[in-house]
Design a protein around this motif. Sequence first.
Motif, PDB file in Angstrom:
ATOM      1  N   GLU A   2      35.678  40.989  51.765  1.00  0.00           N
ATOM      2  CA  GLU A   2      34.765  41.634  51.384  1.00  0.00           C
ATOM      3  C   GLU A   2      35.446  42.869  52.278  1.00  0.00           C
ATOM      4  O   GLU A   2      35.477  44.170  51.741  1.00  0.00           O
ATOM      5  N   MET A   3      36.148  42.767  53.053  1.00  0.00           N
ATOM      6  CA  MET A   3      37.173  43.327  53.854  1.00  0.00           C
ATOM      7  C   MET A   3      38.207  44.410  52.990  1.00  0.00           C
ATOM      8  O   MET A   3      38.899  45.354  52.744  1.00  0.00           O
ATOM      9  N   LEU A   4      39.381  42.707  52.377  1.00  0.00           N
ATOM     10  CA  LEU A   4      40.626  43.942  51.551  1.00  0.00           C
ATOM     11  C   LEU A   4      40.233  44.679  50.113  1.00  0.00           C
ATOM     12  O   LEU A   4      40.788  44.968  49.846  1.00  0.00           O
ATOM     13  N   VAL A   5      38.550  44.255  49.473  1.00  0.00           N
ATOM     14  CA  VAL A   5      38.467  44.955  48.181  1.00  0.00           C
ATOM     15  C   VAL A   5      37.945  46.305  48.692  1.00  0.00           C
ATOM     16  O   VAL A   5      37.989  47.233  47.779  1.00  0.00           O
ATOM     17  N   ALA A   6      37.672  46.542  50.101  1.00  0.00           N
ATOM     18  CA  ALA A   6      36.371  47.893  50.180  1.00  0.00           C
ATOM     19  C   ALA A   6      37.758  49.135  50.009  1.00  0.00           C
ATOM     20  O   ALA A   6      39.304  48.550  49.912  1.00  0.00           O
ATOM     21  N   PRO A   7      37.195  50.313  49.747  1.00  0.00           N
ATOM     22  CA  PRO A   7      38.358  51.189  49.489  1.00  0.00           C
ATOM     23  C   PRO A   7      39.027  51.913  50.690  1.00  0.00           C
ATOM     24  O   PRO A   7      38.912  53.089  51.360  1.00  0.00           O
ATOM     25  N   VAL A   8      39.995  51.336  51.368  1.00  0.00           N
ATOM     26  CA  VAL A   8      40.566  51.640  52.859  1.00  0.00           C
ATOM     27  C   VAL A   8      41.439  51.079  52.950  1.00  0.00           C
ATOM     28  O   VAL A   8      41.967  49.694  52.087  1.00  0.00           O
ATOM     29  N   SER A   9      42.663  51.552  54.481  1.00  0.00           N
ATOM     30  CA  SER A   9      43.850  51.355  53.832  1.00  0.00           C
ATOM     31  C   SER A   9      44.345  49.404  53.901  1.00  0.00           C
ATOM     32  O   SER A   9      43.361  49.732  55.880  1.00  0.00           O
ATOM     33  N   ARG A  10      45.382  48.626  54.326  1.00  0.00           N
ATOM     34  CA  ARG A  10      45.174  48.000  54.800  1.00  0.00           C
ATOM     35  C   ARG A  10      45.966  47.892  56.002  1.00  0.00           C
ATOM     36  O   ARG A  10      45.310  47.147  57.183  1.00  0.00           O
ATOM     37  N   SER A  11      46.664  48.825  56.236  1.00  0.00           N
ATOM     38  CA  SER A  11      46.563  49.034  58.163  1.00  0.00           C
ATOM     39  C   SER A  11      45.175  48.948  58.860  1.00  0.00           C
ATOM     40  O   SER A  11      44.934  48.623  59.887  1.00  0.00           O
ATOM     41  N   ALA A  12      44.408  49.667  58.129  1.00  0.00           N
ATOM     42  CA  ALA A  12      43.001  50.162  59.105  1.00  0.00           C
ATOM     43  C   ALA A  12      42.407  48.910  59.115  1.00  0.00           C
ATOM     44  O   ALA A  12      42.305  48.122  60.241  1.00  0.00           O
TER      45      ALA A  12
END
Lengths: 327, 296
Positions: free
Chosen positions: B118-128
């Motif tokens: 769920e976290m990894l498919v979000a349109p957000v950077s991995r670093s966040a």
Amino acid sequence: MPDGGDAVEVDGLTKRFGDAEAVRGIEFSVRPGEVFGFLGPNGAGKSTTINMLCTLLRPSGGTARVAGHDVVAERDTVRRNIGLVFQDTTLDGYLTGEQNLRFHAELYGVPRSVTTDRIGQVLEMVGLWDRRRDRVQTFSGGMKRRLEIARGLLHSPRVLFLDEPTVGLDPQTRASIWEYIRQLREAEEITIFMTTHYMDEAEYCDRIAIMDSGRIVALDTPEALKAGVGEDRVRIQTADDRAAIAEIADRFGLEAVMSEGAVTFRVVAGEAFVPRLFAELGVPIRSVSVARPSLDDVFMSFTGSTIRDAEAGAGDHMRVMMRAMRR
Amino acid sequence: MTTRTSAPAPAAGVVRVSVPERSVRHDLRAVRIVLHRELIRFWRDKVRLVSGLVQPVLWLLVMGTGLSNLMASGSGPAGDIDLKTFIFPGVCAMSVMFTAMFSAGSIVWDREFGFLREMLVAPVSRSAIVIGKCIGGAFVATVQGTVIVLLAGLAGVPYDPLLLLELVGLMFLGAFALTGFGVMMAARIRSMQSFFGLMQMAMMPMMFLSGALYPLNGLPTWLSVLTRFNPLTYAVDPLRQAVFRHLDASPALERTFNPGVTWNGWVVPVWLEVVIVVLMGVGLMGVAILEFRRAD
């Protein structure tokens, strides 16, 4: 879609894992607002395809555009425009339903001003408003799936991907999930792309693609696919089944088999064939039934096996052998 | 939409959401919510909170008291100083270390239970996501460590507000570095069992070689060298120096129990130790981010 184009557009999409080719250059497109079903046994390449469309897997070849954006070059834009419901649950059981949704809203950057309203709305839609303060651990399988659908919708995606949304659920819960999906189509302007290996569920789709061994072997509306099979299924019970099978082969050139205690065969225009059968078959007939082709028959006619056998063949040779021995 | 050109406007009450382009502000929101989730989960899991206290208290009260006895009966230079006071900073560091590793381990847990997806498919950077995890883990570990700090009286450490604040601050930095280490390991490991196996393997030597339980002076060369390469050494020493600054120990005692860390005879100043810990934390977190990016 910005230019009114297709919701999903796939051209020559291929995925190789080492030497094995899981998806072999498939091509299709999904129109906006459609419920599009991907049908096939486990191991046919459905999940691999959906993972590529969701930007989770990088294609080995070909292109795919979702909501008008390329899944490789514009990965983040695609991600903002899709909602995902996976086969396995991806909820945090320690959090409440509402907290799971809030987590998602923050992660997807849903504007704060609308977050609370939107969470309330999707919870209402799936009938979980009353349970919003309960930990997800305490939810049943069906409730979890509904919460995941609500979460997938939270950021108003253009395309909602459902990977086997009803697998592992009891028939009643499956029916209620479908009820929610139907309501959803009314309430939201959304394209739904789903995979399933339940034939009866594929009937709910506007169009279905049948996938087998990494290829799309058929793609049309369920009605057209069934009409395309052309042959009805005739089942008869006779005084001497073995003699009946032999005679049907001799006299009409049709291949009949024993299936579920009845002699079964396929023939064009089954109703018109029945009087001929009665007139010409030497063996006394006790009962007869004629059925229009089902999607099972469609699947059979394109892949040469029923979906259950295909599945067993992909995973479990032993079971097929056992079944063969029992026959 | 071709099939619904005649469809009416969205039904009354339908809230339309348009997700904005990715921005730094969006990434910061993601960091915050990942961190927030760590706190909720820590708070919900009371068993973990309590069980995290058992080991440090055992070390402090049982081992500390037992060994004090041994030293008092021998002719050791313990004098008026309690061995419990000596190991107190070490116990703080250990408690923080275990909690931080546990928090980092939750990434493996998330992977097993699917939430990581769920976290990894979000349109957000991995670093966040990784930064949120590291800060969240450090925060939770510091909360746990603060409970130990509150036991200072039992170890003969004075309740000086400034000292307590200093200890909490130092623990946060150490916890941050350790969470970074844990997250880096967790990036590659698929099962909880192997994660905890590996952690056990890494943590025991780190603890024994850190000066948490014995002073680092006068050791045989091989052991001395090993302790200097142990990152945890630089997290424990500033804690001890802070405690000893608030005691009035004789110079002889100070030499024995608080010798500081030396590199070939040169005493490493506290500020440098702190810098080492912070750099290590940032470096390990950087590696963790790279690993999560590559996992695409």
